[in-house]
Every structure is written in C-alpha cells, then in structure tokens.
Motif scaffolding. Sequence first.
Motif, short mmCIF file in Angstrom:
data_model
loop_
_atom_site.label_atom_id
_atom_site.label_comp_id
_atom_site.label_asym_id
_atom_site.label_seq_id
_atom_site.Cartn_x
_atom_site.Cartn_y
_atom_site.Cartn_z
N SER A 183 0.83 -1.20 0.00
CA SER A 183 0.00 0.00 0.00
C SER A 183 0.87 1.25 0.00
O SER A 183 0.60 2.21 -0.73
N ARG A 187 1.04 4.14 -2.82
CA ARG A 187 0.80 5.55 -2.44
C ARG A 187 1.91 6.44 -2.97
O ARG A 187 1.65 7.54 -3.48
N HIS A 192 -3.54 5.85 -5.79
CA HIS A 192 -4.26 6.00 -4.54
C HIS A 192 -5.32 4.91 -4.33
O HIS A 192 -5.52 4.44 -3.21
N ALA A 196 -5.35 2.38 -1.16
CA ALA A 196 -6.47 2.22 -0.24
C ALA A 196 -6.92 0.77 -0.16
O ALA A 196 -7.20 0.24 0.92
N ARG A 200 -6.78 -1.65 3.23
CA ARG A 200 -7.96 -2.35 3.75
C ARG A 200 -7.67 -3.84 3.91
O ARG A 200 -8.05 -4.46 4.91
N ALA A 221 -5.59 3.47 4.83
CA ALA A 221 -6.69 3.31 3.88
C ALA A 221 -7.46 4.62 3.74
O ALA A 221 -7.83 5.02 2.63
N ALA A 225 -7.71 6.91 0.42
CA ALA A 225 -9.05 7.15 -0.11
C ALA A 225 -9.29 8.64 -0.30
O ALA A 225 -9.85 9.08 -1.31
N ALA A 234 -13.09 7.11 2.86
CA ALA A 234 -12.19 7.58 3.91
C ALA A 234 -12.91 7.62 5.26
O ALA A 234 -12.36 7.19 6.29
#
Length: 265
Positions: A183, A187, A192, A196, A200, A221, A225, A234
């Motif tokens: 993740s 990022r 994105h 996210a 999760r 996450a 988001a 989010a």
Amino acid sequence: MDSVSTDLAHLLSSLRLEALAPAFAEEAITDVALLTSMGREMLLENLDEIGIETSDATTLADALFPPSPAPAAAPATPAAAPAPSNGHIVDASPGGDASGGGGGGAAVSAEEESAHEVAQWLLKPYLVIDPGELKSKVLRLTREANRHQHAGLHANAAATYTQALALEPPNARAVAALYYNRSAAHRALGRHWEAARDARLAAQAEPRAEPRRTAAAWWRAADAALASGDGEGAAEAVALGLKADPSSAPLKQLQAKMRADAAGL
C-alpha cells in the motif's frame, strides 16, 4: 549487460533492446521473473515511468505476455445425407454405415487422447511448497521489496511484494505486513485507489492483530481514499479504525481534519 541477469540479457538481445539494460540496472530490475510478476499492464506503466519508449515497452511486453491465439473456428456441421430410395436411414455417426446396421463408435484419436491427458494434468491441484522453503522464499522477497522501497524504487517494491503475496504465506501477520507495505509503495507512485485497497486488505488480514496495527492500516486506507477523492470510503475507514482502537491519535486527527474540510473551515 553485466548488471542484469543472464536470462534478461539474452531476452533484451533477442529483441534488439540491449540499450534498455542500463535503465533496468539503475532501477534494480535485474531478472525476467521480476518483469513477469508485474503483469502486462503494470509492466507497461512502470516502463513508461522510467522513460522507456512506448514502442520498446510494447515489444518487451509482447515477448513476455504473448497474446492468446484466437480459438479455432468450429467445423461446419455436415448436412444430413439424403435417405436412400430403399427407405433405410443413413447412419451419419462415426463408424456407422449406410446399410442401417449399427456401427461401433470411432476410436479416440491420438490428438484427442493427448489433449485429454493435458487437461487432466492441468486439473491436478498445485503441489504444496515445503513450509520451510515457503518461509524462506517469503522472507527473501520481503527483504528484497523492503530494499527497493527504502531506495525509492517503489514500482519494483510493489512488484516484489506481489511476488511474496502470490506464495500465499499462511502467517496472517506476514500477509498483513505485505499488504501494508505494498500500500505504501502504491501511495508513493500516486496509485491511490490501489493503496487504499491494500491498506484495507492489511487491516482485514489479521483479525486478532494489536489494535494499534489495525488502526494504522485503517489510517492508511483513509488517507489514500482521501487522495483518490473518495470521501465516503475515507470516513468508513476512519470509523473502522477508531472501532479497533478508539484512542488512535492519528485517526482522531484525520477525522477532525475531514470534518473541518467538510464544514469549510
């Protein structure tokens, strides 16, 4: 091309793409396995990010991921033979004859038998990797991915974390860590939505994790988001994170910021 593996050097030479070797070496893309682990779309995207010409990237992608051959057209159904004048029905099945007598079924051809054997082999379950070997492979790939991440080679890091996840390690904490780190790589690359999603998955992979670790994954996450414009996602992530750890300061701060932004403050 001493900086890349022999198999990658041979591949580039066969495609007349030797000039790409320095760029690959600089990005620590040193073997064919790493390229294939990305999949065609991610490979093209990553090559574009490091400045590889589209034509060269497509040539390499076509070599690594050749298009599937079009299925052969089904043979035309033969027209039924006309009934003979004596009233007997013509047997149009394989092995039949025109006399109306019952013929035996046609023998299975060698090609059909071979195809059947291949199908049976494909249906066999995958062999289970020895647990010790599996652990060793996962640790090796994780360390390699972490090195890429620390060096700022985020595309390579994401691809290598994916390789480790593909081994399906049975340790929930290891799986959660791999998703969490992938993740972060997404990022950093501006992906994105993927960031996210992986955050999760990290939060959900280890149901009995320490609350602070679960909260950290939900914070990531929520942050990703927000970056993708998904305010609803989010807010949901923040709520789930605070449910896991009501005392999480980062989540409370993010929640306060979201409320202030919504109020136009």
